[in-house]
Design a protein around this motif. Structure first.
Motif, short mmCIF file in Angstrom:
data_model
loop_
_atom_site.label_atom_id
_atom_site.label_comp_id
_atom_site.label_asym_id
_atom_site.label_seq_id
_atom_site.Cartn_x
_atom_site.Cartn_y
_atom_site.Cartn_z
N ALA A 1 -5.50 -4.11 4.06
CA ALA A 1 -4.83 -4.25 2.63
C ALA A 1 -5.93 -5.19 2.65
O ALA A 1 -6.51 -4.65 0.69
N ASN A 2 -7.34 -5.89 3.40
CA ASN A 2 -8.02 -6.05 2.84
C ASN A 2 -9.22 -4.99 2.45
O ASN A 2 -9.76 -4.97 1.17
N ILE A 3 -9.43 -3.58 3.03
CA ILE A 3 -9.89 -2.73 2.61
C ILE A 3 -8.98 -1.69 1.33
O ILE A 3 -10.48 -1.78 0.42
N ILE A 4 -8.40 -1.61 0.79
CA ILE A 4 -8.11 -0.99 0.03
C ILE A 4 -7.55 -2.22 -1.60
O ILE A 4 -7.80 -1.71 -2.48
N ASP A 5 -7.34 -3.24 -0.85
CA ASP A 5 -7.67 -5.06 -1.95
C ASP A 5 -6.35 -3.86 -3.53
O ASP A 5 -6.48 -4.10 -4.22
N LYS B 1 -0.30 0.42 -5.42
CA LYS B 1 -1.30 0.70 -4.98
C LYS B 1 -0.48 -0.22 -3.13
O LYS B 1 -0.94 -0.11 -2.18
N TYR B 2 0.02 -1.09 -3.65
CA TYR B 2 0.33 -1.70 -2.96
C TYR B 2 1.82 -1.33 -1.71
O TYR B 2 2.03 -1.61 -0.54
N MET B 3 2.46 -0.85 -2.04
CA MET B 3 3.08 0.51 -1.67
C MET B 3 2.67 1.20 -0.59
O MET B 3 2.87 1.52 -0.05
N LEU B 4 1.72 2.53 -1.50
CA LEU B 4 0.89 3.06 -0.85
C LEU B 4 0.51 1.98 0.05
O LEU B 4 0.39 2.64 1.52
N THR B 5 -0.45 1.50 0.41
CA THR B 5 -1.24 0.00 1.48
C THR B 5 0.15 0.06 2.33
O THR B 5 -0.16 0.46 3.37
#
Length: 420
Positions: A104-108, A223-227
């Motif tokens: 999560a910190n990498i993808i934000d 992005k949240y879902m993919l993370t």
């Protein structure tokens, strides 16, 4: 026509909310739309649903953890098996939440969303504490006050202590145990009742979000879902299968080929508890695990092993913190890891409970619980995936425990056919 499942209804609510929200977006400043549709009906439906979830957090956490920990009296009876099983589940849960926080910190995934457009709310972000104070504060001086304030780490500690006390006293407190079991059934039924109106709640929450943000909300949600899915994939493929290869010496392809029926049931039901029968049958018939071991590790895993839920919580915390412009400290991350890991003990393996646990984790680090509105609509989709990961961990733990106890396992890709 077959009756639609709750998952289908929630998905319809999600899609309808996105479409209706995008329709309202150009009209968001029209007085009738702003005051009545968005400001009254949508706000009422979404807020009532969120408050209903908040209402169950403390009773569900305390009662379910007490019931779960009191059942762990079997650990003494089974000795090494209990220690290995519980150690595996807690270790992999901690690893899962660390993977989630790292991803999560990498993808934000929360970049691009602002809480200013979502909800005007007073932030209750707590000041960062030294790590030693975080550990000291786990032990409550007044457990009743802890429940009233919603201090989740203290509630967890008191619940575990209560459960262990019930275990030690045994039959002398059988009526108290029965009372907790019945209270647990009651709270879970209340959760089921609330989840019946989840499609409407999701519709209101998502419509309100997209009517305020328009298309800008779509990419962060994706992005949240993919993370979450990426972290689940890494944990399921590398953490679990790495341990399986190292200890059991089993080919991961063989494992998945044999365990696919159980994964399918978990994916469709979104319930670790509902999948227990097929998981038990699979590990016993396909892998050759004894009944004495599997009948302990699998039911315990359905209660303790919530790695998929922990991953969702980790990503959601970073996502919601970014939306509300909150910089999480290392102490906050430690609190998330501790809370999510300890909360996995006794958490009911039923659909929707992950959001209750997320409310608890958000409260622990001082993030607004209203942030759940952003991910509520897509959570049921992710719930199916993380449940499949949860029961995969249950099976891997069972195989590892059986192997270390000297059992002969069936590691072949095909079952032997008896010749008459």
């Amino acid at each position: 026509m077959k009756k639609m499942t709750l998952t289908t209804k929630i998905f319809i609510g999600l899609i309808s909310g996105i479409i209706f929200g995008l329709i309202l977006y150009p009209m968001r400043e029209v007085p009738f739309v702003a005051d009545y549709i968005i400001g009254f009906f949508l706000k009422l439906g979404g807020s009532v649903f969120i408050n209903a979830i908040k209402m169950l957090v403390v009773p569900l956490v305390f009662i379910s953890l007490t019931v779960g920990s009191s059942a762990m009296g079997d650990i003494k009876k089974l000795g090494r098996i209990g220690v290995k099983t519980l150690g595996f589940y807690l270790f992999t849960t901690a690893v899962a939440i660390i993977i989630a926080l790292t991803f999560a910190n990498i993808i934000d995934p929360g970049a691009g969303l602002s809480s200013d457009s979502i909800e005007k709310t007073t932030k209750t972000i707590k000041a960062s504490k030294p790590f030693v104070d975080v550990l000291i504060d786990i032990v409550p001086s007044n457990p009743i006050a802890s429940m009233a304030k919603g201090n989740m780490l203290q509630i967890i500690f008191f619940a575990l202590l209560t459960g262990m006390g019930l275990t030690v006293l045994g039959d002398r407190v059988s009526k108290v145990k029965d009372l907790f079991d019945q209270a647990n059934d009651l709270v879970l039924e209340m959760l089921n009742l609330i989840m019946k109106v989840a499609p409407f709640g999701v519709f209101c929450l998502i419509t309100k979000t997209f009517s305020s943000l328009g298309y800008t909300a779509m990419m962060p949600l994706l992005k949240y879902m993919l993370t979450v899915v990426g972290a689940l994939f890494i944990h399921g493929l590398f953490t679990y299968q790495g341990l399986l290869v190292a200890v059991v010496k089993m080919n991961p392809l063989t494992f998945f080929k044999k365990f696919l029926p159980a994964i399918s049931v978990a994916f469709s039901t979104s319930s670790s508890g509902a999948t227990i029968p097929v998981t038990l049958e699979t590990v016993q018939e396909e892998f050759g695990v004894s009944k004495s071991i599997s009948s302990f590790t699998i039911p315990l895993g359905a209660t303790v092993n919530m790695d998929g839920t922990a991953i969702m919580q980790g990503v959601a915390v970073v996502f919601i913190a970014a939306v509300y412009g909150v910089d999480l400290t290392m102490g906050d991350y430690v609190a998330v890891i501790l809370t999510a890991t300890l909360a996995s003990i006794g958490t009911a393996g039923v659909p929707g409970v992950g959001l209750i646990m997320l409310s608890m984790v958000l409260a622990q680090v001082g993030l607004p619980i209203e942030g759940i509105a952003l991910i509520m609509g897509v959570d049921r989709i992710l719930d199916m995936t993380r449940t499949a990961v949860n029961i995969t961990g249950d099976a891997v733990c069972t195989l590892i425990v059986a192997k270390t106890e000297g059992e002969e396992l069936d590691l072949s890709s095909e079952k032997e056919v008896e010749v008459a």
